[in-house]
Design an enzyme around this catalytic site. Sequence first.
Site, PDB file in Angstrom:
ATOM      1  N   THR A  27       0.841  -1.202   0.000  1.00  0.00           N
ATOM      2  CA  THR A  27       0.000   0.000   0.000  1.00  0.00           C
ATOM      3  C   THR A  27       0.875   1.249   0.000  1.00  0.00           C
ATOM      4  O   THR A  27       0.380   2.366  -0.011  1.00  0.00           O
ATOM      5  CB  THR A  27      -0.905   0.019   1.243  1.00  0.00           C
ATOM      6  OG1 THR A  27      -0.069  -0.135   2.406  1.00  0.00           O
ATOM      7  CG2 THR A  27      -1.893  -1.136   1.222  1.00  0.00           C
ATOM      8  N   SER A 254       2.885   3.610  10.693  1.00  0.00           N
ATOM      9  CA  SER A 254       2.350   3.024   9.459  1.00  0.00           C
ATOM     10  C   SER A 254       2.168   4.115   8.433  1.00  0.00           C
ATOM     11  O   SER A 254       2.218   5.308   8.754  1.00  0.00           O
ATOM     12  CB  SER A 254       1.014   2.349   9.732  1.00  0.00           C
ATOM     13  OG  SER A 254       0.049   3.343  10.023  1.00  0.00           O
ATOM     14  N   LYS A 255       1.937   3.665   7.212  1.00  0.00           N
ATOM     15  CA  LYS A 255       1.716   4.639   6.139  1.00  0.00           C
ATOM     16  C   LYS A 255       0.564   5.563   6.509  1.00  0.00           C
ATOM     17  O   LYS A 255       0.561   6.748   6.229  1.00  0.00           O
ATOM     18  CB  LYS A 255       1.391   3.896   4.845  1.00  0.00           C
ATOM     19  CG  LYS A 255       2.565   3.087   4.330  1.00  0.00           C
ATOM     20  CD  LYS A 255       2.138   1.822   3.612  1.00  0.00           C
ATOM     21  CE  LYS A 255       2.989   0.655   4.051  1.00  0.00           C
ATOM     22  NZ  LYS A 255       2.546  -0.634   3.555  1.00  0.00           N
ATOM     23  N   GLN A 256      -0.435   4.948   7.210  1.00  0.00           N
ATOM     24  CA  GLN A 256      -1.613   5.723   7.625  1.00  0.00           C
ATOM     25  C   GLN A 256      -1.228   6.912   8.511  1.00  0.00           C
ATOM     26  O   GLN A 256      -1.860   7.942   8.507  1.00  0.00           O
ATOM     27  CB  GLN A 256      -2.483   4.763   8.422  1.00  0.00           C
ATOM     28  CG  GLN A 256      -3.937   5.071   8.457  1.00  0.00           C
ATOM     29  CD  GLN A 256      -4.619   3.981   9.287  1.00  0.00           C
ATOM     30  OE1 GLN A 256      -4.081   2.887   9.489  1.00  0.00           O
ATOM     31  NE2 GLN A 256      -5.791   4.274   9.787  1.00  0.00           N
TER      32      GLN A 256
END
Length: 316
Positions: A27, A254-256
Amino acid sequence: MDTLTFFSYLPMPDATHYIGRFAPSPTGLLHDGSLVAAMASYLDAKAHQGQWLVRMEDVDEARTAPGAADAILNALSTLQMMWDGTVVYQSQRTDLYLDAFDKLGRLAYPCGCTRREIVDSQIGVASDGAAVYPGTCREGLPVGKPTRSYRLLVPDVGQAEELIRFEDRWQGVVQQHLAIEVGDFVLKRADGFWTYQLAVVVDDAEQGVTHVVRGADLLDSTARQIYLQRQLGLTTPSYLHVPVITNANGEKLSKQYDAQPLDLTQPLQTLVKAAWFLGLEIGRVNSIEMFWPLAIAAWAGQRIERRSTARFKTDS
Ligand code: GLU
């Protein structure tokens, strides 16, 4: 909250047959948090002269970022983390997931509930923060409701198999009451994609994975995966969940949460930082070639701090 801290040597599995894996979701780019999971699984495989596979978990095609899988493989190559065999892509393995789903027969049932309806039922909050499924569609879809997702029936409280217990090589003994802490969980989503839980169980078994080493954010999913393995007649691998890096608010990096991509202009420093987080003492190194053998030896002999996580009761 039940937190227990003690020291012990990392229990080492039998080295005769070992297949491990790193299973990133493409992602976005790798970051310091995902490198820690990759490094731990790589070191454990190498410390046991085992194989280390890489699997792209792109089953949720809606979240897959174009180019991310290749960028992850490039990053691993730059860090000299070479995988065995061919990289597999979950998006190309949906037939396997359908076969497994069919094998579950009546244990998998259609559900017409929306997320909102489940939250509003207020039966409880699952250990991963989602609402526990109240079982609304267990006896059949309410009249007029179309199928949205498919769920796996979990045993009621007190029935055999409802309490899943396993020994994690890092976290100690972990147990989870499926009925109370999770409820019947989704195998096929309303958008038509197979879920992570189903795909990971099918793939780990199909690839012959004997040892799963990954971040502790997935500890909560493990009981579901073990239950699913049992329903499909599959062997349960050994599990080791390493601590995850969190930001100042305690959220998993995280990427989030805007984790920065790995600094591949300074690959050695990037590796040293991840090894430091894993508590490995490797001393001074001035090349990647020097880093890996020392890191493997340090992993094999390390004294680790085992800490139970907040959401689980541990008995050891
Ligand atoms: N694809 C998952 C992730 O990137 C990891 C799955 C696993 O290791 O079981 O978080």
